[in-house]
Enzyme design. Structure first.
Site, PDB file in Angstrom:
ATOM      1  N   VAL A 155       7.169  -2.129   7.420  1.00 38.18           N
ATOM      2  CA  VAL A 155       7.067  -0.804   7.409  1.00 38.18           C
ATOM      3  C   VAL A 155       7.665  -0.269   5.871  1.00 38.18           C
ATOM      4  O   VAL A 155       8.904  -0.714   5.561  1.00 38.18           O
ATOM      5  CB  VAL A 155       7.967  -0.078   8.649  1.00 38.18           C
ATOM      6  CG1 VAL A 155       8.061   1.262   8.416  1.00 38.18           C
ATOM      7  CG2 VAL A 155       7.180  -0.640   9.847  1.00 38.18           C
ATOM      8  N   LYS A 156       7.281   0.547   5.338  1.00 38.20           N
ATOM      9  CA  LYS A 156       7.792   1.100   4.009  1.00 38.20           C
ATOM     10  C   LYS A 156       8.237   2.506   4.364  1.00 38.20           C
ATOM     11  O   LYS A 156       7.837   3.375   4.794  1.00 38.20           O
ATOM     12  CB  LYS A 156       6.669   1.181   2.957  1.00 38.20           C
ATOM     13  CG  LYS A 156       6.873   1.129   1.720  1.00 38.20           C
ATOM     14  CD  LYS A 156       5.717   0.906   0.818  1.00 38.20           C
ATOM     15  CE  LYS A 156       5.766   1.140  -0.589  1.00 38.20           C
ATOM     16  NZ  LYS A 156       4.507   1.083  -1.284  1.00 38.20           N
ATOM     17  N   THR A 157       9.720   2.705   3.997  1.00 37.41           N
ATOM     18  CA  THR A 157      10.356   3.924   4.097  1.00 37.41           C
ATOM     19  C   THR A 157      10.837   4.187   2.716  1.00 37.41           C
ATOM     20  O   THR A 157      11.298   3.301   1.902  1.00 37.41           O
ATOM     21  CB  THR A 157      11.467   3.968   4.955  1.00 37.41           C
ATOM     22  OG1 THR A 157      12.558   2.922   4.551  1.00 37.41           O
ATOM     23  CG2 THR A 157      11.149   3.575   6.558  1.00 37.41           C
TER      24      THR A 157
ATOM     25  N   THR B 234       0.888  -1.096   0.249  1.00 38.46           N
ATOM     26  CA  THR B 234      -0.006   0.192  -0.091  1.00 38.46           C
ATOM     27  C   THR B 234       0.880   1.388  -0.040  1.00 38.46           C
ATOM     28  O   THR B 234       2.189   1.183  -0.039  1.00 38.46           O
ATOM     29  CB  THR B 234      -1.043  -0.115   1.321  1.00 38.46           C
ATOM     30  OG1 THR B 234      -0.017   0.416   2.519  1.00 38.46           O
ATOM     31  CG2 THR B 234      -1.633  -1.255   1.455  1.00 38.46           C
TER      32      THR B 234
END
Length: 204
Positions: free
Chosen positions: A84-86, A27
């Protein structure tokens, strides 16, 4: 190759998951905003995690490292499936290193070069997301980038998984598979296009 669905639409996620077509979800803030309305995004992430047995990438929105880490901790507490997307920036990689030190999986996104991919791997990225379609948009080879990253990671024994992103048609998925991408993320429209073939229709 693992197939991830790039959406926050719970109906689409359930449809694909129940058919056994996908291994996880990606997402981004825009996709979450399309379905959230006034709802708490954390509730949406929880529902997604309960609908699919696999990683669910949830992106931070802060731009500074400390803010990304704080958001990352909160996201990771929602469910064990959360990744977690960074972003692939200095602050994003600092956050990646801090989160990985706590055992939190990280998807480093917005990758546009093999050198960036190496730096993300050094920061401990679980996944690296090269954006194929956006590279094609500026006249460069998106699949060429995926191939470079695959080659470099194999050469140095890097375990970070190559997650081909911004895939816009079935040919992209086919090429990512042949190159050896570990994962590919695609919108629902492209996922169901993969099922189609005129000879299948004729056989029916």
């Amino acid at each position: 190759m693992k197939i991830f669905l790039d959406t926050a639409d719970l109906a689409e996620i359930r449809r694909a998951s129940e058919a056994g077509l996908i291994d996880g979800i990606t997402t981004n803030p825009s996709l979450i905003a399309q379905v959230a309305g006034d709802a708490d995004p954390r509730g949406i992430f929880l529902s997604i995690c309960e609908a699919v047995d696999g990683p669910v990438s949830a992106e931070v929105v802060a731009l500074d490292g400390e803010g990304m880490v704080r958001e990352g901790y909160k996201l990771a507490k929602i469910h064990d499936n959360i990744v977690v997307k960074t972003p692939l920036t200095e602050h994003g990689l600092r956050a990646c290193r801090s989160l990985r030190a706590e055992g939190i999986r990280v998807n480093v996104t917005l990758c546009f070069s093999a050198v960036q991919a190496i730096l993300a791997a050094k920061a401990g990225a679980t996944y690296i997301s090269p954006f194929v379609g956006r590279m094609d948009d500026v006249g460069q080879s998106g699949m060429g980038l995926v191939e470079e990253i695959r080659s470099v990671y194999d050469e140095y024994g890097i375990e970070t998984e190559v997650l081909a992103a911004s895939l816009r048609h079935p040919r992209h998925v086919h090429e990512a598979m042949l190159i050896g991408a570990d994962c590919a993320t695609l919108p629902p429209k492209v996922l169901y296009q993969l099922l189609k073939h005129p000879l299948t229709d004729r056989g029916l």
